[in-house]
Structures are given as structure tokens and as C-alpha cells.
Scaffold this active site. Structure first.
Site, mmCIF file in Angstrom:
data_model
loop_
_atom_site.group_PDB
_atom_site.id
_atom_site.type_symbol
_atom_site.label_atom_id
_atom_site.label_comp_id
_atom_site.label_asym_id
_atom_site.label_seq_id
_atom_site.Cartn_x
_atom_site.Cartn_y
_atom_site.Cartn_z
ATOM 1 N N ASN A 13 20.097 25.297 -9.960
ATOM 2 C CA ASN A 13 18.755 25.422 -9.393
ATOM 3 C C ASN A 13 18.787 24.631 -8.090
ATOM 4 O O ASN A 13 18.764 23.408 -8.106
ATOM 5 C CB ASN A 13 17.711 24.855 -10.372
ATOM 6 N N TRP A 14 18.853 25.367 -7.006
ATOM 7 C CA TRP A 14 19.036 24.695 -5.710
ATOM 8 C C TRP A 14 17.769 24.016 -5.212
ATOM 9 O O TRP A 14 17.804 23.228 -4.287
ATOM 10 C CB TRP A 14 19.501 25.722 -4.661
ATOM 11 N N LYS A 15 16.643 24.361 -5.820
ATOM 12 C CA LYS A 15 15.340 23.811 -5.391
ATOM 13 C C LYS A 15 15.138 24.092 -3.894
ATOM 14 O O LYS A 15 15.572 25.139 -3.423
ATOM 15 C CB LYS A 15 15.257 22.330 -5.739
ATOM 16 N N HIS A 99 9.293 25.698 -14.197
ATOM 17 C CA HIS A 99 10.000 24.441 -13.940
ATOM 18 C C HIS A 99 8.983 23.311 -13.847
ATOM 19 O O HIS A 99 7.872 23.504 -13.348
ATOM 20 C CB HIS A 99 10.801 24.549 -12.637
ATOM 21 N N GLU A 101 8.684 20.940 -11.903
ATOM 22 C CA GLU A 101 8.186 20.680 -10.541
ATOM 23 C C GLU A 101 7.077 21.677 -10.179
ATOM 24 O O GLU A 101 6.134 21.328 -9.466
ATOM 25 C CB GLU A 101 9.349 20.730 -9.532
ATOM 26 N N GLU A 171 14.353 20.786 -20.293
ATOM 27 C CA GLU A 171 14.490 19.815 -19.216
ATOM 28 C C GLU A 171 13.486 18.684 -19.408
ATOM 29 O O GLU A 171 12.315 18.809 -19.018
ATOM 30 C CB GLU A 171 14.218 20.490 -17.859
ATOM 31 N N GLY A 177 16.348 14.648 -11.738
ATOM 32 C CA GLY A 177 16.523 14.004 -10.439
ATOM 33 C C GLY A 177 16.460 12.489 -10.500
ATOM 34 O O GLY A 177 16.361 11.818 -9.476
ATOM 35 N N SER A 217 19.670 15.785 -14.613
ATOM 36 C CA SER A 217 20.770 14.891 -14.221
ATOM 37 C C SER A 217 22.082 15.239 -14.924
ATOM 38 O O SER A 217 22.899 14.363 -15.224
ATOM 39 C CB SER A 217 20.404 13.426 -14.472
ATOM 40 N N GLY A 238 20.511 20.810 -11.162
ATOM 41 C CA GLY A 238 19.902 20.627 -9.851
ATOM 42 C C GLY A 238 20.918 20.085 -8.863
ATOM 43 O O GLY A 238 21.776 20.819 -8.352
ATOM 44 N N GLY A 239 20.850 18.809 -8.599
ATOM 45 C CA GLY A 239 21.667 18.168 -7.568
ATOM 46 C C GLY A 239 23.150 18.519 -7.608
ATOM 47 O O GLY A 239 23.751 18.826 -6.569
HETATM 48 P P1 13P Z 1 18.823 17.506 -11.494
HETATM 49 O O1 13P Z 1 20.093 18.074 -12.070
HETATM 50 O O2 13P Z 1 18.896 17.255 -10.024
HETATM 51 O O3 13P Z 1 18.335 16.327 -12.282
HETATM 52 O O4 13P Z 1 17.715 18.657 -11.661
HETATM 53 C C1 13P Z 1 17.593 19.274 -12.884
HETATM 54 C C2 13P Z 1 16.679 20.405 -12.735
HETATM 55 O O5 13P Z 1 15.492 20.240 -12.504
HETATM 56 C C3 13P Z 1 17.228 21.757 -12.844
HETATM 57 O O6 13P Z 1 16.228 22.707 -12.895
#
Ligand code: 13P
Length: 257
Positions: A13-15, A99, A101, A171, A177, A217, A238-239
Site C-alpha cells: 500500500n504505497w499510500k 483503511h 487512514e 491492521e 507507521g 509495520s 506500507g513503508g
Molecule cells: P506500515 O507498513 O507503513 O506500518 O503501513 C501499514 C499499512 O497501513 C498498510 O496498509
């Protein structure tokens, strides 16, 4: 994970990251690194602006492309929104929905997640529906109540056949994050609870086939332990999905399972 009944899915998930040239560079670097992977479905969920670039960069590879959201109406006066049909027409296969967010910053509710999931299914997309508890809810010992409520509401009115086209991502909001991963046991506990909840709603046979990912994470160092758990069928990353080498390590860990 239980390899007999389901396939691991590792989705990035590149956000809100990567311009088009950056997206092309990352996928072009990643593709040969994972070309030999067969037992894991690889997905990159990218910003809307990168979809066309990402689809072109991954043509003929084993990397599938997803979007990070879609609206629930088919078309109309919804300035700034993108419909599921628009994504499907492009050749997009997956879409992340609900998600945390989106729930936190864009006022999404279980009701709109449910509508979006139905719209995505109708368009032929595979929804990756995210659920997870806040730190406060975990501390109050209501994680299972929160998760059960999200599952019941997000999938309300969705048939077993349609559920089988969905992926669920657990999640925990406190792990996203933050560098604070749930332990493998915590992830397993909630993923198993999600499967039990699905079994009550749809029957054990259906529940056994659903891919339930962990996200929060997840990285090259902790992925192997997380995906070694029986009910953790991959990850939503994510990251660490923004670096080809780290994402590849996670994918290879899921191959072992
Ligand atoms: P991180 O891996 O950066 O914690 O993000 C997880 C996430 O929200 C994937 O959708």
C-alpha cells in the site's frame, strides 16, 4: 498460513507516495526480483495518478495492480472521487477499502466501507477490506468486539460467493507507521478471531478459504515470523513496500509461509 486452502497475498500500500517516474522505477526494479515467485500473489496498490504507469510497467509480470480506494456510486456529482468501474476498465484488479487512514482522516464509516465493498465487487474488483482496533480499544480489552462489529458491518449483505473474492487485512491502528508491530502471537490471535467470526456468518468451509493479511509495520525483519502463523495469510505493507529489496524479502518469506 494454511497453504492447502488459500494462497498468501503480499500487497504493498504505497499510500500518498511516488510520482509516476518513481513508480515506474520501483516496479521496474521489483519485477525481475520476484519473477520466479509462484505461490504468492503479489500486488502493488498505488495512488490513482500512478495506476496507468503501474499497469504498463507490470504488463506480462506476476505483479498485480490495485487502487487505494474507490467511491460507492457508479458515476455522478462526486468531485474528486473515482468509481469502481473506472478502475476496472483500466485493468486494475484490487482495491484497498476501509483503511484506517481513510476512516480516521476522511470520515469513512463501516456503512460507507460496506457500500464501497459492494460497488467494487459489482465492478469485478477484488476488495482488500481493512479492519483493526485503536490502541485505546485494545487497552480497554474490546479488540474482539471492535473487530467483530467491523466484519459484520463491512460485509453486511455480501454473499459467500462474493466474500470469497475479498481479502481481509487486519491492521491494528496502533501498529501502522509506528514501527510498533503486533507480535506474531497477537496477529495470529486476531486473524484467527476474524476467521471464527467469518465461520459463524458464512460457515467454516467458506472461512477457511479467505485470505486474511496482517498489516502494520511489517518489514523484511519481522515478516517471516508473522506469516509463519496459521491464520496469517500474507501482509498489507506500507513503508517497506516502497523499497524493492525489502518488499522482495517479505514476498520470499511468504513463499516459505
Ligand atoms: P506500515 O507498513 O507503513 O506500518 O503501513 C501499514 C499499512 O497501513 C498498510 O496498509
Amino acid at each position: 498460513m494454511n497453504k492447502a486452502t488459500r494462497k498468501a497475498i503480499i500487497a504493498g500500500n504505497w499510500k500518498m507516495n511516488k510520482t509516476r517516474p518513481e513508480a515506474k522505477a520501483l516496479l521496474t526494479e521489483l519485477a525481475p526480483m520476484v519473477a520466479d515467485v509462484k505461490s504468492v500473489e503479489i500486488v502493488a496498490c498505488v495512488p490513482f495518478t500512478n495506476l496507468e504507469t503501474a499497469l504498463a510497467a507490470t504488463e506480462g509480470t506476476n505483479i498485480k495492480i490495485g487502487a487505494e480506494n474507490c467511491h460507492f456510486e457508479k458515476s455522478g456529482a462526486f468531485t474528486g472521487e473515482i468509481s469502481a468501474d473506472m478502475l476496472a476498465e483500466m485493468g486494475v484488479e484490487y482495491v484497498v477499502l476501509g483503511h484506517s487512514e481513510r476512516r480516521q482522516y476522511f470520515a469513512e464509516t463501516d456503512e460507507t466501507v460496506n457500500k464501497r465493498t459492494k460497488a467494487a465487487l459489482e465492478a469485478g474488483l477484488k476488495p482488500i477490506v481493512c479492519v483493526g482496533e485503536l490502541l485505546w480499544e485494545r487497552e480497554c480489552n474490546i479488540t474482539e468486539e471492535v473487530i467483530a462489529r467491523q466484519i459484520k458491518l463491512d460485509f453486511f449483505g455480501i454473499s459467500a460467493d462474493d466474500l470469497k473474492k475479498c481479502v481481509i487485512a487486519y491492521e491494528p491502528v496502533w501498529a501502522i507507521g509506528t514501527g510498533k508491530t503486533a507480535t506474531a502471537d497477537q496477529a495470529e490471535e486476531v486473524c484467527a478471531f476474524i476467521r471464527d467470526t467469518l465461520a459463524k456468518l458464512y460457515g467454516a468451509d467458506v472461512a477457511e478459504t479467505i485470505t486474511i493479511q496482517y498489516g502494520g509495520s511489517m518489514n523484511a525483519a519481522n515478516a517471516a515470523e508473522l506469516v509463519s502463523k496459521k491464520n496469517v495469510d500474507g501482509g498489507l505493507i506500507g513503508g517497506a513496500s516502497l523499497k524493492a529489496a525489502d518488499f522482495t524479502t517479505i514476498i520470499k518469506a511468504a513463499e516459505v509461509g
